[in-house]
Design a protein around this motif. Structure first.
Motif, PDB file in Angstrom:
ATOM      1  N   ALA A   1       0.874  -1.288  -0.005  1.00  0.00           N
ATOM      2  CA  ALA A   1       0.001  -0.002   0.131  1.00  0.00           C
ATOM      3  C   ALA A   1       0.932   1.387   0.181  1.00  0.00           C
ATOM      4  N   SER A   2       1.856   1.351   0.957  1.00  0.00           N
ATOM      5  CA  SER A   2       2.663   2.485   1.007  1.00  0.00           C
ATOM      6  C   SER A   2       3.410   2.713  -0.441  1.00  0.00           C
TER       7      SER A   2
ATOM      8  N   THR B   1       1.192   3.608  -3.443  1.00  0.00           N
ATOM      9  CA  THR B   1       0.620   5.118  -3.172  1.00  0.00           C
ATOM     10  C   THR B   1       1.773   6.020  -3.486  1.00  0.00           C
ATOM     11  N   PHE B   2       2.904   5.632  -3.057  1.00  0.00           N
ATOM     12  CA  PHE B   2       4.227   6.440  -3.605  1.00  0.00           C
ATOM     13  C   PHE B   2       4.137   6.658  -5.071  1.00  0.00           C
TER      14      PHE B   2
ATOM     15  N   LEU C   1      -4.905   2.553  -7.920  1.00  0.00           N
ATOM     16  CA  LEU C   1      -6.037   2.391  -6.737  1.00  0.00           C
ATOM     17  C   LEU C   1      -6.355   1.325  -6.596  1.00  0.00           C
TER      18      LEU C   1
ATOM     19  N   ILE D   1      -4.114  -1.809  -5.233  1.00  0.00           N
ATOM     20  CA  ILE D   1      -4.079  -1.790  -3.764  1.00  0.00           C
ATOM     21  C   ILE D   1      -5.417  -2.465  -3.409  1.00  0.00           C
ATOM     22  N   LEU D   2      -6.467  -1.877  -3.792  1.00  0.00           N
ATOM     23  CA  LEU D   2      -7.603  -2.299  -3.332  1.00  0.00           C
ATOM     24  C   LEU D   2      -7.959  -3.821  -3.408  1.00  0.00           C
TER      25      LEU D   2
ATOM     26  N   CYS E   1      -5.494  -5.964  -1.206  1.00  0.00           N
ATOM     27  CA  CYS E   1      -5.795  -6.042   0.115  1.00  0.00           C
ATOM     28  C   CYS E   1      -6.883  -6.960   0.300  1.00  0.00           C
TER      29      CYS E   1
END
Lengths: 389, 389
Positions: free
Chosen positions: A119-120, A123-124, A140, A143-144, A147
């Protein structure tokens, strides 16, 4: 009660205006309604035949989120979503399986760490300007999906099945969306971009056409208001950068349509756009003199009137030819003589200034016009490139 | 292999640059990672205690989708999402219940029609510019929740429970997001907007400071490159409109923080911004003369040099004072004398032109400067308003 009535009436008026401004908005709304209804009914019936179960809601969700105004935007989002779900799901299943080999406690820590890390870092990655422009949505969704799948408490075989179901429902929703978007009254971002570019150039032309008359007050007072309004059209050009960039991004996703090939040189539009804007900045400066307090005496005006009017009207003609050339996608040769005329008028004016026959306070509006003439030449060179393609 | 190495190295460089440009990006990435991990673990453990079941994934989804760079954007999206889920869910439950009173076949038709109607009309409502700016996300989520709930094949009591579970998990995810966003190194859109406005004005000041020297070539050739680079800083101001509007929208969602009250007059920033941009357009026109082909003879230059240098440096000082005034949020009185100086210099220049002592070819760059001076006065009047608030 009267107050409420007034609000209702003004809202109704706004609605009508929105619809009239661009009737495609209404069509778009109905298209979205149609797509959602179709997929919702699929979801509804699926409950009874128990094919996809709860996963079927992903189809509805995909339609709602992916359906955008133009084909390019829809395709871009759809492809982003499909690929991101695939990759995120695959990685999620991998992480889940890896964690299941370890013990009860280590398991949780490993999953937590991997989620935090993915996630980190993703996001970066979203901050990279190039990726942000085209693949922000994919990152996006990546990530979703990662997870949701890696952390789900299902057993191994269940996870694989869930990932598979989710992907296939998303594909169903996505393809329904793309199908309706493309085959029922499609709205092409590329075409919009093309028209926007031509319109912006034309707006500048309209300004220049009006400017000569306005400044030297050769028009009657009656239709002055009209002229004023048409002149101000150029102001939207000043801030067109964002819209253009978005449209170019969307257009890059679009397949061949109408007059445009798949790999149409969309970036050329950005170049033309930025030249048009630079031209508009000059015009804005020029416009300042129409409203400025320092007025020149009429005698001086008449002296420069001829050349100035000539220059601005020739520039205007040239720009109009260019806009027409872009619209019809032909080479813009008919613009060239106008530009030559404008140039000679500018030269004549300059030399008459050098002889210093008269006091000079307001030559200001001439040299910007000369600048515009030179700008035009640049624009032409670009437009020829485009017209060829 | 060497090629791959090169790519890796250039990506690493880009990453370092991105991080150094704005270290808050790294912090933001870690915050997102933290929030997602926390909520994922909540989701993971919930599976064993079977509290929310599958609905718990909505918490994860909310965090991923709602967490934005600035506090304002996150709060805005979170509130949008919560309210839209509540309303959409309520309406969905209503439609579902209404349909269940009717027979087997009518049921489906009614649901289909209501979904079609709601989806189409809300999609159309999304085109209203005012709603689009602030509530676009809410309208999207409203459609989504309504469809998912009204069309779900559950029985009546199940539907209510599902809607309730979904709302509460979204609230859990949303509040976790907002909590982490606000209390761990918050990034305020309002502060960013404030700095952006001040920086933009300062960039114009830097240009004007450099312009005098650059045009009259009083600097040494050695640091000319430096000056050139600093001068070009103003170009980002030209297209700042989009960023400013987005930040103002976000800032409106933010609670009181630092020097800003809850109802800070954010719209004033838009006004200052547009004046700054108009000033930047003039400066862009002015910049054209630095690179233009038609050079004036040195004798003429020296004659206007004094006044011009004076004007541009005074304007520059005034703008710097204004930027400082905005930064420290004090009234900008120290700028006034500079503006007065600039005005008198402009007047002196104009009168010396009127006497017509010398041939005049390039007065052009003077009157734009005068325009800038008058623009400055407007900007000041606005800034005073701001400084007071």
């Amino acid at each position: 009660i009267r107050k409420i009535m007034n609000v209702v009436i003004s809202v109704a008026k706004d609605t009508k205006k929105l619809g009239e401004e661009d009737p495609r908005r209404i069509i778009h709304s109905f298209k979205v309604g149609l797509a959602i209804t179709l997929v919702s009914l699929f979801y509804y019936f699926d409950f009874f035949y128990a094919g996809f179960g709860v996963s079927a809601m992903w189809a509805v969700m995909t339609v709602v989120v992916v359906f955008e105004f133009s084909v390019g935007a829809t395709l871009g989002k759809g492809i982003n979503r499909a690929i991101a779900t695939l990759l995120g799901g695959a990685l999620g299943v991998g992480a889940h399986r890896l964690a299941s080999f370890t013990g009860e406690k280590v398991d949780v820590i490993m999953l937590g760490l991997s989620v935090f890390f993915i996630a980190s870092s993703v996001t970066f990655i979203r901050f990279f300007p190039k990726l942000k422009a085209r693949y922000d949505y994919a990152l996006l969704i990546f990530i979703l999906t990662f997870c949701l799948i890696s952390v789900s408490g299902y057993r191994n075989d269940e996870v694989l099945e869930m990932a598979h179901r989710r992907l296939s429902t998303i594909l169903i929703g996505g393809s329904a969306t793309v199908f309706i978007c493309i085959f029922i009254c499609p709205i092409w971002a590329g075409k919009d971009l093309h028209n926007l570019t031509a319109n912006n150039i034309e707006k500048l032309a309209i300004f220049l056409q009006g400017f000569g008359h306005e400044y030297f007050e050769t028009t009657n007072d009656k239709n002055q208001e009209n002229v004023k309004a048409s002149i101000d059209g150029y102001k939207t050009v000043l801030n067109s950068k964002g819209t253009e960039e978005a449209l170019v991004n969307f257009a890059k996703w679009e397949p061949r349509h109408g007059k445009f090939r798949y790999r149409h040189p969309w970036d050329q539009y950005l170049k033309i756009g930025s030249l048009t804007r630079e031209c508009a900045y000059r015009i804005d400066a020029l416009n300042g003199y129409l409203n400025s307090e320092m007025q020149t005496s009429p005698e001086i005006r008449t002296k420069i009137q001829e050349s100035c009017t000539k220059m601005s009207s020739e520039c205007s003609h040239a720009l109009k030819e260019l806009a027409l050339g872009i619209n019809t996608m032909t080479s813009s040769l008919p613009a060239d003589p106008h530009i030559l005329n404008a140039k000679t008028a500018a030269k004549k004016l300059k030399s008459s200034l050098k002889t210093g026959l008269w006091p000079d306070t307001d030559l200001v509006d001439i040299i910007p016009a000369a600048t515009i003439a030179s700008m035009l030449i640049e624009i032409v060179s670009y437009t020829v490139k485009i017209a060829d393609s």
